[in-house]
Design a protein around this motif. Structure first.
Motif, mmCIF file in Angstrom:
data_model
loop_
_atom_site.group_PDB
_atom_site.id
_atom_site.type_symbol
_atom_site.label_atom_id
_atom_site.label_comp_id
_atom_site.label_asym_id
_atom_site.label_seq_id
_atom_site.Cartn_x
_atom_site.Cartn_y
_atom_site.Cartn_z
ATOM 1 N N SER A 35 0.690 -1.272 -0.390
ATOM 2 C CA SER A 35 -0.300 -0.199 0.073
ATOM 3 C C SER A 35 0.742 1.168 -0.111
ATOM 4 C CB SER A 35 -1.222 -0.348 1.504
ATOM 5 O OG SER A 35 -1.563 -1.350 1.218
ATOM 6 N N LYS A 36 0.255 2.491 -0.432
ATOM 7 C CA LYS A 36 1.038 3.600 -0.300
ATOM 8 C C LYS A 36 0.747 3.845 1.285
ATOM 9 C CE LYS A 36 0.971 5.363 -4.969
ATOM 10 N NZ LYS A 36 2.278 5.057 -5.581
ATOM 11 N N PRO A 37 1.237 4.669 1.550
ATOM 12 C CA PRO A 37 1.998 4.994 2.802
ATOM 13 C C PRO A 37 1.140 5.809 4.113
ATOM 14 C CG PRO A 37 4.218 6.066 2.167
ATOM 15 C CD PRO A 37 2.910 4.908 1.350
ATOM 16 N N GLU A 38 0.416 6.020 3.412
ATOM 17 C CA GLU A 38 -0.795 6.699 3.931
ATOM 18 C C GLU A 38 -2.403 5.510 4.411
ATOM 19 O OE1 GLU A 38 -4.600 10.234 3.419
ATOM 20 O OE2 GLU A 38 -3.479 10.061 1.434
ATOM 21 N N LEU A 39 -2.052 5.061 3.752
ATOM 22 C CA LEU A 39 -3.314 3.277 3.580
ATOM 23 C C LEU A 39 -3.039 2.758 4.656
ATOM 24 C CD1 LEU A 39 -3.987 2.781 -0.152
ATOM 25 C CD2 LEU A 39 -5.119 4.634 1.298
ATOM 26 N N CYS A 60 7.963 12.039 -1.723
ATOM 27 C CA CYS A 60 7.176 12.761 -3.372
ATOM 28 C C CYS A 60 5.904 11.739 -2.198
ATOM 29 C CB CYS A 60 6.868 12.483 -4.421
ATOM 30 S SG CYS A 60 6.830 10.558 -4.243
ATOM 31 N N THR A 61 5.564 11.505 -0.569
ATOM 32 C CA THR A 61 4.980 10.652 -0.080
ATOM 33 C C THR A 61 3.839 11.481 0.627
ATOM 34 O OG1 THR A 61 5.466 8.744 0.515
ATOM 35 C CG2 THR A 61 4.246 9.244 1.639
ATOM 36 N N SER A 62 2.309 11.789 0.350
ATOM 37 C CA SER A 62 1.722 12.839 0.590
ATOM 38 C C SER A 62 0.283 12.282 1.184
ATOM 39 C CB SER A 62 1.705 14.261 -0.324
ATOM 40 O OG SER A 62 1.317 12.769 -1.614
ATOM 41 N N ASN A 121 0.250 12.446 8.148
ATOM 42 C CA ASN A 121 0.950 13.565 7.291
ATOM 43 C C ASN A 121 2.042 13.157 6.825
ATOM 44 O OD1 ASN A 121 2.880 16.072 6.687
ATOM 45 N ND2 ASN A 121 3.455 16.630 8.940
ATOM 46 N N ALA A 122 2.827 12.700 6.051
ATOM 47 C CA ALA A 122 3.836 12.047 5.915
ATOM 48 C C ALA A 122 4.990 12.606 6.207
ATOM 49 C CB ALA A 122 3.886 11.346 4.105
ATOM 50 N N LYS A 123 5.695 11.441 6.968
ATOM 51 C CA LYS A 123 6.791 11.723 8.169
ATOM 52 C C LYS A 123 7.862 12.018 7.579
ATOM 53 C CE LYS A 123 5.276 11.780 12.914
ATOM 54 N NZ LYS A 123 5.011 11.106 14.591
#
Length: 702
Positions: free
Chosen positions: A414-418, A439-441, A596-598
């Protein structure tokens, strides 16, 4: 009213096999280990087998190699695999490695979906679809019948003449060369540290003439970094070649084993062919008894079967398989697993205690009666709660050593947010998120508030209609862009999931359903599956807070929110602020708005980093010093357009003086980031060469 209900054939089959196991003179090693019974092996191995990690295509992580080691050596081993960490691929890799060493593997699970995923991995990643038997499934059975008939007819005789020994010799030769190149590269990197430190010391002393003398004698050696870059490219190319050769080796081994079966053990193949064509189970079992399984397993070494169908496709022979793997083990009750364990010399149990548990319909009062009937005190350490413990729970209680347990920690799906909420709430942030980048957001997780109501049957029509409109919009958008996304729909409540499934059947053309793999189900229908886009209908409203309590079950909630690869859309009719603070749904909704992507970077930039950053900025290359990906700090992460590279700075005193081990290079390779080493010595001697190499690797365009 008095009802007479016939037990299902699967239950009868399991009960019959359990009775046979109870009356058996000997038990298998895994059963003895599971219940702390003494067991004397008939043939004690004097040494551990030589494992064939390098005979598998793909870069294995350290935990995956540990899994293979456990599977090959431990009577009983466990693997904990959170969502998206590659459990199915790891199981397929274990099976392929055992096949490469001439051993047999049985893979079982409680449901067919999990087995389908593993079968697909065996076929696509290891080209072993033809020799992995998907037992008990009608569609595969027809294919298997045709295949065995063709083998007996000799249709593939010309194609089965390859000998895998040539591939094995070439692989061994290539592996020796890789080891030699890697040792040479690491030795040069070590020397670069001492040269860099000495150069910095001379610069700090402002001793120009000593620096000139030192460079006079060492410049030629320092300039060999050009060759080291070439050597690293050679290592990478040989690694790719090794993967290709490994795939060819498995294919050649498969064909050679089939040739041996057809030419030398034709009777076993004929008996197997007759058995799978038999119309009655009694006749089939009689034919199974005539099969020499050692010869059959040599050609068909990997079998997959659901626990409920095992009694129909294989005889109850003690330790007939070298290894049995139980997948999605939290959903597997203890009793249905025992027949599989009886058939095993070794067992590997794979699952995740944070995902869905098995459901037991045994009343607690009945369980207490059974304990009393067998004179087992409830407080006895030997007492096992069938209701509360899955086979994974029991195995984890039994294991005495961490060497028998592996944890898969690289999350690829998954995308980091997910995966952010699940990682924090259920896994103590121990997962390495392999897709994390600067670019993770946010933007991959969307909350849609709906003014819906839940009716008496548990259906929320407004959420279902909103969700249907989004699916139709996504199908149209995909048609315009030419990119096809798979789509899944989850509702924790079966009534809502079934209502949505009916809507899809009525409103969406079957061609689109197939094209986008559209499926609506509860979390129980999606464990082990994933989709590019997931839509979640929680179905509850402000008047159904009692139903909301069900959502607070950690295992159900964890599976619900971790199926999406790229995008997740949530449809919510309840005001989540009305829920208790500890409620998982409320916490999850809060996390959506606060994500918030750290980007962990260092604030302490040394001179070497600063000079390189300033030089690369002139080329419009973005840089992040001390950036963390997959739990590892990168000296300097660089990006141009959509391409990233990790620059490994070597030889300047401070936190970045050392070089990455090649295991770290492979870690970043699995995460999709190449590593480029740059020595401080070469930076002093030829700055432009270092800059040119970085820009070339980033495919910089003027």
């Amino acid at each position: 009213m008095l009802l007479f209900v016939e037990r299902s054939s699967s239950s009868r089959g399991v009960l019959h096999e359990l009775e046979s196991i109870i009356n058996a003179n000997e038990q298998s090693a895994p059963i003895c280990k599971l219940f702390n019974q003494t067991f004397e092996k008939q043939a004690v191995r004097l040494r551990e087998p030589i494992l064939k990690y390098d005979f598998l295509p793909g870069l294995l992580s350290t935990p995956q190699k540990k899994v293979i080691h456990i599977a090959a050596n431990a009577d009983l081993g466990c693997v904990s695999g959170p969502p998206g960490t590659g459990k199915s691929y790891t199981i397929a890799a274990v099976a392929a490695e055992h096949m490469a060493r001439g051993e047999s593997v049985l893979i079982v699970a409680n449901n067919d979906v999990a087995l389908d995923v593993i079968a697909a991995k065996l076929a696509s990643n290891f080209n072993l679809g033809e020799v992995s038997i998907r037992a008990g499934q009608k569609a595969f059975l027809k294919q298997l019948k045709d295949y065995t008939a063709d083998l007996l007819a000799g249709y593939f005789s010309d194609d089965l003449s390859q000998n895998p020994q040539a591939c094995e010799d070439e692989l061994n030769k290539l592996q020796r060369l890789l080891i030699k190149l890697e040792k040479r590269f690491l030795a040069f990197s070590r020397r670069s540290i001492s040269r860099g430190l000495h150069l910095h010391k001379l610069q700090a002393q402002q001793s120009t003439w000593l620096k000139r003398v030192y460079l006079f004698f060492t410049q030629g050696s320092i300039n060999q970094w050009h060759r080291q870059w070439d050597a690293l490219n050679t290592i990478n190319k040989h690694t790719v070649t090794r993967e290709t050769l490994a795939a060819e080796y498995l294919n050649a081994l498969k064909k050679n084993n089939l040739t041996t079966l057809v030419n030398q053990h034709r009777k076993s193949l004929q008996a197997f062919n007759q058995a799978i064509r038999s119309r009655t189970s009694s006749k089939q079992l009689a034919l199974f008894e005539k099969i020499e399984y050692t010869t059959l397993f040599a050609a068909f070494p990997i079998w997959l079967a659901s626990l409920n169908s095992l009694h129909r496709v294989l005889p109850l022979n003690r330790e007939m398989f070298d290894l049995v793997i139980i997948d999605e083990a939290t959903q597997c009750n203890i009793s249905s697993c025992l027949p599989a364990l009886y058939r095993a010399k070794r067992v590997l149990i794979v699952g995740d205690t944070k995902q869905l548990k098995h459901y037991s319909f045994l009343a607690r009062s009945k369980q207490i009666q059974l304990l009393a009937k067998n004179n087992v005190p409830e407080s006895s350490p030997g007492a096992i709660s069938y209701r509360d413990n899955s086979i994974l729970d029991l195995a984890l209680k039994t294991l005495a050593s961490a060497q028998e347990l592996a944890f898969l920690d690289e999350h690829f799906r998954s995308k980091p947010e997910l995966i952010h909420f699940s990682n924090q709430s259920f896994y103590q942030s121990k997962l390495k998120i392999m897709q994390h980048r600067p670019c993770t957001s946010s933007g991959h997780l969307h909350l849609h508030r709906v003014e819906g109501t839940r009716d008496a049957s548990g259906v929320n029509p407004q959420e279902a209609q909103s969700l249907l409109a989004e699916i139709q919009h996504q199908i149209t958008q995909d048609a315009q862009t030419g990119i096809t996304h798979s789509i899944g729909i989850i509702s924790p409540f079966s009534a809502q999931a079934e209502y949505i499934a009916t809507l899809i059947e009525q409103k969406i053309p079957q061609a689109d359903v197939i094209k986008h793999s559209i499926r609506a189900a509860t979390p129980f229908g999606f464990q082990g599956e994933e989709r590019d886009i997931m839509l979640i209908s929680f179905a509850i409203d402000n008047d159904s807070k009692r139903a909301a309590a069900y959502l607070n079950k950690a295992d159900v909630f964890n599976v619900t929110i971790t199926r999406a690869r790229q995008k997740q859309l949530i449809y919510l009719s309840i005001d989540d602020s009305l829920l208790p603070e500890h409620n998982l749904l409320r916490q999850y909704v809060t996390s959506i708005t606060t994500f918030n992507a750290k980007h962990s970077v260092t604030s302490e930039i040394d001179t070497f980093q600063q000079e390189l950053i300033e030089a690369l900025t002139q080329y419009n290359i973005d840089t992040w010093p001390g950036y963390t990906i997959a739990g590892t700090e990168i000296d300097l992460l660089c990006r141009y357009a959509d391409k990233y590279i990790a620059v490994d700075l070597i030889g300047f005193p401070g936190p970045w003086v050392n070089f990455f081990e090649l295991t770290t290079y492979k870690l970043f390779k699995r995460a999709g980031v190449d590593v480029l080493p740059v020595s401080y010595g070469l930076w002093i001697v030829d700055k432009q060469a270092c800059i040119d190499k970085i820009t070339q690797t980033l495919e910089f365009r003027v």
